[in-house]
Enzyme design. Structure first.
Site, PDB file in Angstrom:
ATOM      1  N   HIS A  55       0.916   0.715  -0.159  1.00  0.00           N
ATOM      2  CA  HIS A  55       2.614   0.337  -0.879  1.00  0.00           C
ATOM      3  C   HIS A  55       2.544   1.389  -1.931  1.00  0.00           C
ATOM      4  CE1 HIS A  55       0.481  -1.663  -3.884  1.00  0.00           C
ATOM      5  NE2 HIS A  55       1.189  -1.613  -4.781  1.00  0.00           N
ATOM      6  N   ILE A  96       8.902  -7.551  -7.577  1.00  0.00           N
ATOM      7  CA  ILE A  96       9.523  -9.277  -7.982  1.00  0.00           C
ATOM      8  C   ILE A  96       8.904  -9.143  -9.756  1.00  0.00           C
ATOM      9  CG2 ILE A  96       7.215 -10.128  -7.989  1.00  0.00           C
ATOM     10  CD1 ILE A  96       7.790 -12.765  -7.385  1.00  0.00           C
TER      11      ILE A  96
HETATM   12  P1  5GP Z   1       0.343  -2.707  -7.405  1.00  0.00           P
HETATM   13  O1  5GP Z   1       0.557  -2.595  -8.764  1.00  0.00           O
HETATM   14  O2  5GP Z   1      -0.718  -2.773  -6.498  1.00  0.00           O
HETATM   15  O3  5GP Z   1       0.413  -1.027  -7.274  1.00  0.00           O
HETATM   16  O4  5GP Z   1       1.712  -3.090  -6.965  1.00  0.00           O
HETATM   17  C1  5GP Z   1       2.016  -4.075  -6.682  1.00  0.00           C
HETATM   18  C2  5GP Z   1       3.257  -4.095  -7.389  1.00  0.00           C
HETATM   19  O5  5GP Z   1       3.899  -5.385  -6.102  1.00  0.00           O
HETATM   20  C3  5GP Z   1       3.637  -5.031  -8.296  1.00  0.00           C
HETATM   21  O6  5GP Z   1       4.646  -4.018  -9.141  1.00  0.00           O
HETATM   22  C4  5GP Z   1       4.123  -6.209  -8.387  1.00  0.00           C
HETATM   23  O7  5GP Z   1       4.890  -6.843  -9.216  1.00  0.00           O
HETATM   24  C5  5GP Z   1       4.611  -6.208  -6.716  1.00  0.00           C
HETATM   25  N1  5GP Z   1       4.552  -7.370  -6.465  1.00  0.00           N
HETATM   26  C6  5GP Z   1       3.568  -8.665  -6.533  1.00  0.00           C
HETATM   27  N2  5GP Z   1       3.965  -9.339  -5.498  1.00  0.00           N
HETATM   28  C7  5GP Z   1       5.320  -9.898  -5.348  1.00  0.00           C
HETATM   29  C8  5GP Z   1       5.719 -10.401  -4.454  1.00  0.00           C
HETATM   30  O8  5GP Z   1       5.359 -11.813  -3.415  1.00  0.00           O
HETATM   31  N3  5GP Z   1       7.435 -10.568  -3.897  1.00  0.00           N
HETATM   32  C9  5GP Z   1       8.174  -9.054  -4.810  1.00  0.00           C
HETATM   33  N4  5GP Z   1       9.179  -8.380  -4.035  1.00  0.00           N
HETATM   34  N5  5GP Z   1       7.153  -7.737  -4.402  1.00  0.00           N
HETATM   35  C10 5GP Z   1       5.476  -8.581  -5.688  1.00  0.00           C
END
Ligand code: 5GP
Ligand code: ZN
Length: 113
Positions: free
Chosen positions: A99, A31
């Site tokens: 992820h 997103i």
């Molecule tokens: P982290 O920071 O945990 O490695 O990555 C989480 C990722 O998930 C971030 O890049 C963030 O932009 C993405 N993200 C969080 N919420 C959502 C959502 O509701 N939809 C999508 N498509 N991506 C999300």
């Protein structure tokens, strides 16, 4: 997991732009993209982080990398790409469902910040 955004995405309670899906894995556009191509790849199984994988997850985690390669190829990332896993607070993890980020479409820098 009821309050997990990625579980909600994998069960389609929350919409996302899906690029790949099968019985165990889903991939969708981030997103908040950090590169021209920024895909999030998740197992449908809720695992909190890389630090929480167990022996029986090893095929699933390996399979995610096979999916990543396929997705990168389908999206035309023939000159390279990066897979990132942020694990835990200091690793920069913000969503507590394991992820892998697939980033590509520009020259990526090293080391990351
Ligand atoms: P982290 O920071 O945990 O490695 O990555 C989480 C990722 O998930 C971030 O890049 C963030 O932009 C993405 N993200 C969080 N919420 C959502 C959502 O509701 N939809 C999508 N498509 N991506 C999300
Ligand atoms: Zn989850």
């Amino acid at each position: 997991m009821d309050d997990c955004i990625f579980c909600k995405i994998s069960s389609k309670q929350v919409p996302s732009k899906i690029v790949y899906e099968d019985d165990s894995v889903m991939a969708f556009y981030d997103i908040e993209p950090q590169a021209p191509v920024h895909i999030v790849i998740i197992p449908k199984k809720h695992i909190k982080s890389l630090d929480h994988i167990i022996e029986q997850d090893k095929n699933l985690v390996g399979y995610i990398f096979l999916c990543a390669k396929k997705i990168a190829s389908e999206l035309g990332l023939k000159n390279g790409y990066r897979i990132v896993n942020n694990c835990g607070k200091l690793g920069g993890q913000t969503v507590d469902h394991i992820h892998f980020h697939l980033l590509g479409g520009r020259q990526l820098q090293w080391p990351p910040g």
